[in-house]
Design a protein around this motif. Sequence first.
Motif, PDB file in Angstrom:
ATOM      1  N   MET A 138       0.853  -1.190   0.000  1.00 29.48           N
ATOM      2  CA  MET A 138       0.000   0.000   0.000  1.00 29.48           C
ATOM      3  C   MET A 138       0.889   1.241   0.000  1.00 29.48           C
ATOM      4  N   GLN A 139       0.766   2.074  -1.019  1.00 29.88           N
ATOM      5  CA  GLN A 139       1.584   3.274  -1.136  1.00 29.88           C
ATOM      6  C   GLN A 139       0.734   4.520  -0.884  1.00 29.88           C
ATOM      7  N   ILE A 140       1.279   5.439  -0.108  1.00 32.50           N
ATOM      8  CA  ILE A 140       0.580   6.662   0.255  1.00 32.50           C
ATOM      9  C   ILE A 140       1.458   7.844  -0.153  1.00 32.50           C
ATOM     10  N   HIS A 141       0.896   8.758  -0.921  1.00 33.23           N
ATOM     11  CA  HIS A 141       1.670   9.887  -1.406  1.00 33.23           C
ATOM     12  C   HIS A 141       1.737  10.989  -0.350  1.00 33.23           C
ATOM     13  N   GLN A 142       2.905  11.536  -0.157  1.00 32.92           N
ATOM     14  CA  GLN A 142       3.105  12.619   0.802  1.00 32.92           C
ATOM     15  C   GLN A 142       2.474  13.902   0.274  1.00 32.92           C
ATOM     16  N   ARG A 143       1.549  14.474   1.034  1.00 34.90           N
ATOM     17  CA  ARG A 143       0.862  15.686   0.598  1.00 34.90           C
ATOM     18  C   ARG A 143       1.512  16.962   1.125  1.00 34.90           C
ATOM     19  N   HIS A 144       2.223  16.849   2.231  1.00 32.78           N
ATOM     20  CA  HIS A 144       2.807  18.037   2.849  1.00 32.78           C
ATOM     21  C   HIS A 144       3.945  17.609   3.770  1.00 32.78           C
ATOM     22  N   PRO A 145       4.882  18.508   4.050  1.00 26.81           N
ATOM     23  CA  PRO A 145       5.913  18.198   5.050  1.00 26.81           C
ATOM     24  C   PRO A 145       5.280  18.166   6.436  1.00 26.81           C
ATOM     25  N   TRP A 146       5.872  17.401   7.329  1.00 28.22           N
ATOM     26  CA  TRP A 146       5.348  17.339   8.694  1.00 28.22           C
ATOM     27  C   TRP A 146       5.874  18.524   9.490  1.00 28.22           C
ATOM     28  N   PRO A 147       4.978  19.325  10.056  1.00 30.23           N
ATOM     29  CA  PRO A 147       5.395  20.572  10.697  1.00 30.23           C
ATOM     30  C   PRO A 147       6.027  20.343  12.064  1.00 30.23           C
ATOM     31  N   ILE A 148       6.682  21.389  12.555  1.00 28.63           N
ATOM     32  CA  ILE A 148       7.253  21.342  13.905  1.00 28.63           C
ATOM     33  C   ILE A 148       6.664  22.436  14.792  1.00 28.63           C
ATOM     34  N   THR A 149       5.817  23.297  14.244  1.00 25.86           N
ATOM     35  CA  THR A 149       5.183  24.341  15.041  1.00 25.86           C
ATOM     36  C   THR A 149       3.667  24.242  14.920  1.00 25.86           C
ATOM     37  N   VAL A 150       2.976  24.770  15.921  1.00 25.64           N
ATOM     38  CA  VAL A 150       1.517  24.783  15.919  1.00 25.64           C
ATOM     39  C   VAL A 150       0.991  25.632  14.769  1.00 25.64           C
ATOM     40  N   GLU A 151       1.649  26.748  14.492  1.00 26.21           N
ATOM     41  CA  GLU A 151       1.203  27.622  13.412  1.00 26.21           C
ATOM     42  C   GLU A 151       1.227  26.899  12.071  1.00 26.21           C
ATOM     43  N   GLU A 152       2.282  26.134  11.826  1.00 29.70           N
ATOM     44  CA  GLU A 152       2.363  25.362  10.590  1.00 29.70           C
ATOM     45  C   GLU A 152       1.266  24.301  10.546  1.00 29.70           C
ATOM     46  N   ALA A 153       1.005  23.662  11.694  1.00 25.34           N
ATOM     47  CA  ALA A 153      -0.015  22.618  11.759  1.00 25.34           C
ATOM     48  C   ALA A 153      -1.410  23.182  11.486  1.00 25.34           C
ATOM     49  N   ILE A 154      -1.720  24.338  12.052  1.00 19.62           N
ATOM     50  CA  ILE A 154      -3.023  24.956  11.812  1.00 19.62           C
ATOM     51  C   ILE A 154      -3.201  25.274  10.330  1.00 19.62           C
ATOM     52  N   ALA A 155      -2.147  25.758   9.694  1.00 21.28           N
ATOM     53  CA  ALA A 155      -2.226  26.077   8.274  1.00 21.28           C
ATOM     54  C   ALA A 155      -2.544  24.835   7.449  1.00 21.28           C
ATOM     55  N   ILE A 156      -1.934  23.709   7.799  1.00 19.48           N
ATOM     56  CA  ILE A 156      -2.197  22.466   7.082  1.00 19.48           C
ATOM     57  C   ILE A 156      -3.628  21.999   7.325  1.00 19.48           C
ATOM     58  N   GLN A 157      -4.102  22.080   8.566  1.00 17.17           N
ATOM     59  CA  GLN A 157      -5.480  21.692   8.857  1.00 17.17           C
ATOM     60  C   GLN A 157      -6.469  22.536   8.059  1.00 17.17           C
ATOM     61  N   ASN A 158      -6.245  23.832   8.030  1.00 18.58           N
ATOM     62  CA  ASN A 158      -7.147  24.720   7.298  1.00 18.58           C
ATOM     63  C   ASN A 158      -7.092  24.472   5.790  1.00 18.58           C
ATOM     64  N   GLN A 159      -5.926  24.093   5.293  1.00 19.27           N
ATOM     65  CA  GLN A 159      -5.772  23.824   3.866  1.00 19.27           C
ATOM     66  C   GLN A 159      -6.491  22.542   3.443  1.00 19.27           C
ATOM     67  N   LEU A 160      -6.383  21.490   4.263  1.00 21.51           N
ATOM     68  CA  LEU A 160      -6.905  20.180   3.876  1.00 21.51           C
ATOM     69  C   LEU A 160      -8.353  19.943   4.295  1.00 21.51           C
ATOM     70  N   GLN A 161      -8.845  20.686   5.275  1.00 22.39           N
ATOM     71  CA  GLN A 161     -10.181  20.417   5.798  1.00 22.39           C
ATOM     72  C   GLN A 161     -11.266  20.465   4.723  1.00 22.39           C
ATOM     73  N   PRO A 162     -11.221  21.400   3.768  1.00 26.96           N
ATOM     74  CA  PRO A 162     -12.273  21.400   2.744  1.00 26.96           C
ATOM     75  C   PRO A 162     -12.314  20.137   1.888  1.00 26.96           C
ATOM     76  N   GLU A 163     -11.282  19.307   1.939  1.00 27.56           N
ATOM     77  CA  GLU A 163     -11.268  18.076   1.151  1.00 27.56           C
ATOM     78  C   GLU A 163     -12.011  16.928   1.831  1.00 27.56           C
ATOM     79  N   VAL A 164     -12.389  17.105   3.097  1.00 27.60           N
ATOM     80  CA  VAL A 164     -13.098  16.048   3.827  1.00 27.60           C
ATOM     81  C   VAL A 164     -14.462  15.803   3.183  1.00 27.60           C
ATOM     82  N   ILE A 165     -14.743  14.558   2.881  1.00 29.99           N
ATOM     83  CA  ILE A 165     -16.026  14.158   2.292  1.00 29.99           C
ATOM     84  C   ILE A 165     -16.899  13.576   3.398  1.00 29.99           C
ATOM     85  N   THR A 166     -18.088  14.166   3.606  1.00 37.00           N
ATOM     86  CA  THR A 166     -18.935  13.792   4.736  1.00 37.00           C
ATOM     87  C   THR A 166     -20.147  12.966   4.310  1.00 37.00           C
TER      88      THR A 166
END
Length: 220
Positions: free
Chosen positions: A1-29
């Motif tokens: 099973m291969q998984i493509h890397q979508r983003h670098p793994w952050p080391i700060t909360v600010e970077e993490a929030i940016a990634i969450q905000n960027q990817l959240q609209p892709e969630v299919i409910t």
Amino acid sequence: MQIHQRHPWPITVEEAIAIQNQLQPEVITEDQLGEVQYVAGVDVGFEDNYAISRAAVAVLSFPDLQLVEQAIARRPTTFPYIPGFLSFREVPVVIDALEQVSTIPDLILCDGQGIAHPRRFGLACHLGVLTDMPTIGVAKSLLIGKHDELPVEKGSWQPLRYKGGIVGAVLRSRTGVRPLYVSLGHRISLDTAIDYTLRCITKYRLPETTRWADKLASNR
């Protein structure tokens, strides 16, 4: 099973929030899953005083819930424990473990939150979007939201509400025991997430997927 890397793994909360905000609209409910023949549980433990993260994946047949395959992966822990950012601490090593399995699960139950999260992007959402697989968050504790009183009988549930919307369900998985907090992660509706969570529970509080993964991750 291969998984493509979508983003670098952050080391700060600010970077993490940016990634969450960027990817959240892709969630299919809504439901975008086919026949479920294999379900997986994922969980993470730690070694060397939390310096090493140890992820486990347990793949079970469905609906009979027999262990089919398991995998364990380790990597250095690079993100601190901060509520609301669990995925940045655990998902990297979970992906390492998922890449080892040859039996591809049709549904993953995560020991963590889905959209029941301050930015609607908990661990189950993050893992689901990165893998493009149906995921459910099945958490043992409440992160956000409020709910009405829950009946004591197994199978009863109440909507979990946060900021005017329903973000999950408080589910009694066993009569008289503490509830679980179920929320959709990706490519699944809340009603279907509740249904599959209940179908993965036997005589214990936790789904069999989580119980197997927890044992493997904790080396118990």
